[in-house]
Design a protein around this motif. Structure first.
Motif, mmCIF file in Angstrom:
data_model
loop_
_atom_site.group_PDB
_atom_site.id
_atom_site.type_symbol
_atom_site.label_atom_id
_atom_site.label_comp_id
_atom_site.label_asym_id
_atom_site.label_seq_id
_atom_site.Cartn_x
_atom_site.Cartn_y
_atom_site.Cartn_z
ATOM 1 N N SER A 1 60.303 23.182 39.034
ATOM 2 C CA SER A 1 59.861 22.977 40.406
ATOM 3 C C SER A 1 58.467 23.584 40.605
ATOM 4 C CB SER A 1 60.842 23.632 41.369
ATOM 5 O OG SER A 1 60.790 25.045 41.218
ATOM 6 N N PRO A 2 57.757 23.175 41.662
ATOM 7 C CA PRO A 2 56.458 23.798 41.951
ATOM 8 C C PRO A 2 56.542 25.320 42.116
ATOM 9 C CG PRO A 2 56.674 21.772 43.179
ATOM 10 C CD PRO A 2 58.017 22.023 42.536
ATOM 11 N N ALA A 3 57.610 25.782 42.755
ATOM 12 C CA ALA A 3 57.766 27.236 42.936
ATOM 13 C C ALA A 3 57.893 27.928 41.587
ATOM 14 C CB ALA A 3 58.989 27.525 43.802
ATOM 15 N N TRP A 4 58.660 27.321 40.679
ATOM 16 C CA TRP A 4 58.802 27.894 39.341
ATOM 17 C C TRP A 4 57.450 27.928 38.634
ATOM 18 C CZ3 TRP A 4 63.029 29.532 36.213
ATOM 19 C CH2 TRP A 4 62.689 29.762 34.878
ATOM 20 N N LEU A 5 56.699 26.820 38.707
ATOM 21 C CA LEU A 5 55.409 26.744 38.018
ATOM 22 C C LEU A 5 54.436 27.789 38.549
ATOM 23 C CD1 LEU A 5 54.855 22.894 37.723
ATOM 24 C CD2 LEU A 5 55.364 24.497 35.874
ATOM 25 N N ARG A 6 54.408 27.969 39.865
ATOM 26 C CA ARG A 6 53.511 28.981 40.428
ATOM 27 C C ARG A 6 53.886 30.369 39.934
ATOM 28 N NH1 ARG A 6 53.478 25.364 44.989
ATOM 29 N NH2 ARG A 6 55.416 26.254 45.785
ATOM 30 N N ALA A 7 55.190 30.667 39.937
ATOM 31 C CA ALA A 7 55.644 31.976 39.453
ATOM 32 C C ALA A 7 55.340 32.128 37.965
ATOM 33 C CB ALA A 7 57.137 32.133 39.710
ATOM 34 N N GLU A 8 55.567 31.066 37.199
ATOM 35 C CA GLU A 8 55.311 31.110 35.758
ATOM 36 C C GLU A 8 53.848 31.409 35.459
ATOM 37 O OE1 GLU A 8 56.751 27.782 33.082
ATOM 38 O OE2 GLU A 8 54.596 27.724 32.676
ATOM 39 N N VAL A 9 52.940 30.712 36.143
ATOM 40 C CA VAL A 9 51.506 30.921 35.921
ATOM 41 C C VAL A 9 51.117 32.352 36.261
ATOM 42 C CG1 VAL A 9 49.199 30.304 36.746
ATOM 43 C CG2 VAL A 9 50.850 28.503 36.195
ATOM 44 N N SER B 1 48.618 38.686 30.509
ATOM 45 C CA SER B 1 47.520 38.429 29.578
ATOM 46 C C SER B 1 46.163 38.596 30.257
ATOM 47 C CB SER B 1 47.677 37.022 28.971
ATOM 48 O OG SER B 1 47.730 36.032 30.001
ATOM 49 N N LEU B 2 45.443 37.493 30.460
ATOM 50 C CA LEU B 2 44.043 37.577 30.869
ATOM 51 C C LEU B 2 43.854 37.795 32.361
ATOM 52 C CD1 LEU B 2 42.860 34.861 28.393
ATOM 53 C CD2 LEU B 2 42.226 37.271 28.340
ATOM 54 N N GLY B 3 44.864 37.514 33.162
ATOM 55 C CA GLY B 3 44.775 37.878 34.564
ATOM 56 C C GLY B 3 44.738 39.386 34.727
ATOM 57 N N ARG B 4 45.579 40.054 33.964
ATOM 58 C CA ARG B 4 45.567 41.521 33.964
ATOM 59 C C ARG B 4 44.208 42.038 33.502
ATOM 60 N NH1 ARG B 4 49.370 44.225 29.598
ATOM 61 N NH2 ARG B 4 47.889 43.065 28.328
ATOM 62 N N SER B 5 43.670 41.423 32.442
ATOM 63 C CA SER B 5 42.354 41.823 31.932
ATOM 64 C C SER B 5 41.281 41.650 32.997
ATOM 65 C CB SER B 5 41.991 40.998 30.698
ATOM 66 O OG SER B 5 42.916 41.215 29.653
ATOM 67 N N ALA B 6 41.380 40.566 33.792
ATOM 68 C CA ALA B 6 40.393 40.317 34.838
ATOM 69 C C ALA B 6 40.424 41.412 35.894
ATOM 70 C CB ALA B 6 40.650 38.954 35.475
ATOM 71 N N VAL B 7 41.614 41.835 36.287
ATOM 72 C CA VAL B 7 41.734 42.892 37.297
ATOM 73 C C VAL B 7 41.096 44.187 36.795
ATOM 74 C CG1 VAL B 7 43.361 44.361 38.541
ATOM 75 C CG2 VAL B 7 43.791 41.900 38.362
ATOM 76 N N ALA C 1 35.586 36.531 35.181
ATOM 77 C CA ALA C 1 36.095 37.790 35.730
ATOM 78 C C ALA C 1 36.490 38.770 34.646
ATOM 79 C CB ALA C 1 37.285 37.509 36.647
ATOM 80 N N TYR C 2 37.180 38.307 33.588
ATOM 81 C CA TYR C 2 37.625 39.286 32.598
ATOM 82 C C TYR C 2 36.535 39.690 31.609
ATOM 83 C CZ TYR C 2 38.900 35.165 29.655
ATOM 84 O OH TYR C 2 38.918 33.990 28.946
ATOM 85 N N HIS C 3 35.308 39.208 31.857
ATOM 86 C CA HIS C 3 34.166 39.688 31.069
ATOM 87 C C HIS C 3 33.221 40.564 31.893
ATOM 88 C CE1 HIS C 3 35.237 36.387 28.202
ATOM 89 N NE2 HIS C 3 34.770 37.255 27.323
ATOM 90 N N THR C 4 33.544 40.818 33.166
ATOM 91 C CA THR C 4 32.623 41.571 34.016
ATOM 92 C C THR C 4 32.535 43.044 33.655
ATOM 93 O OG1 THR C 4 34.400 41.756 35.667
ATOM 94 C CG2 THR C 4 32.748 40.036 36.019
ATOM 95 N N TYR C 5 33.446 43.537 32.805
ATOM 96 C CA TYR C 5 33.309 44.931 32.368
ATOM 97 C C TYR C 5 32.015 45.116 31.575
ATOM 98 C CZ TYR C 5 34.665 43.399 27.688
ATOM 99 O OH TYR C 5 34.694 42.763 26.469
ATOM 100 N N GLN C 6 31.434 44.003 31.087
ATOM 101 C CA GLN C 6 30.166 44.061 30.362
ATOM 102 C C GLN C 6 28.967 44.009 31.299
ATOM 103 O OE1 GLN C 6 30.216 40.867 27.484
ATOM 104 N NE2 GLN C 6 32.150 41.531 26.586
#
Length: 255
Positions: free
Chosen positions: A9-17, A24-30, A198-203
């Motif tokens: 379902s769309p709700a599942w897909l949003r939660a999955e993403v 992974s890289l969302g955490r790195s971006a933060v 975003a996940y490269h802004t630490y540079q």
């Protein structure tokens, strides 16, 4: 024989993403954006530095073990998204084909990867040095590993790990899932590119913008060709040049 596929379902897909990116890289971006904010408050970016691929232990053999473990664990999210895509595609073979990560056309993928390397590599290097000159980029040390017999192979593995992690998740996986959620091509392209930047802004600001542009190029390539293999090839070559090149030439290269 018809293959039954899973239709989340769309709700599942949003939660999955969100979960995949948080792992992974969302955490790195933060963390990267927080690091940029801290760097900006600490003083001019031109007087600061950041190191990539650092030694993890003093003992050479223990360091090798930890390097290999860090690479292996970093690739777990890649395996996860491939399995998630396989569940909706009907098979692992189909999922890899949808990602364009198979070996169906190796010579063409290699050629396109080389072209992308040239198109991204030289402008990227120019942006780095321009950013350093303008004080918008920290000094980036691409390889801070101690020198051992295994240093170059491990740096190559780190380059391949980065390429697989970023191109499979930020391009192939994210595009497919956001398409299922009904996002427009332009919106998907922008979201993928902004995440990469975003996940490269630490540079610094410069590398963040340069990687955003790289994200636009790579994302549009995937949208048109549905192939991530050339992106993996190009990304690996770019990182190998940066990591191994720096390790070999660090005493003569200006930063």
């Amino acid at each position: 024989m018809r293959v039954e596929t899973w239709r989340p379902s769309p709700a599942w897909l949003r939660a999955e993403v969100l979960i995949v990116l948080a792992l992974s890289l969302g955490r790195s971006a933060v963390y990267s954006l927080i690091a940029l904010a801290q760097a900006l408050t600490a003083g001019p970016l031109s007087g600061q530095s950041t190191s990539l691929n650092s030694s993890l232990r003093e003992d050479a053999w223990l360091d090798l073990l930890y390097q290999l473990l860090s690479i292996a664990f970093a690739l777990v999210p890649v395996v996860l998204v491939v399995l998630l895509l396989a569940a909706t595609a009907g098979s692992l073979h189909q999922a890899l084909g949808d990602l364009g990560l198979d070996l169906a056309r190796p010579l063409r993928d290699l050629g396109h990867g080389l072209l992308l390397t040239a198109a991204i590599g030289v402008p990227g290097l120019a942006v780095y040095y321009l950013g350093r000159a303008l004080g918008a980029t920290v000094e980036v040390i691409p390889a801070a590993l101690a020198t051992h017999w295994w240093t170059t192979p491990v740096l190559i593995l780190h380059a391949l790990k980065n390429a697989l992690l970023e191109e499979v998740i930020v391009v192939g996986y994210l595009y497919q899932r956001l398409e299922r959620l009904g996002w427009s091509p332009g919106r998907i392209l922008l979201a993928s590119a902004l995440l990469r930047g975003a996940y490269h802004t630490y540079q610094g600001v410069g590398p963040g913008l340069a990687n955003l542009v790289m994200g636009l190029v790579f994302g549009e390539w995937y949208r048109r060709t549905r192939r991530t293999m050339p992106l993996v090839v190009a990304h690996t070559l770019l990182d190998v040049a940066a990591f191994v090149g720096y390790a070999l030439l660090k005493d003569v290269l200006p930063l």
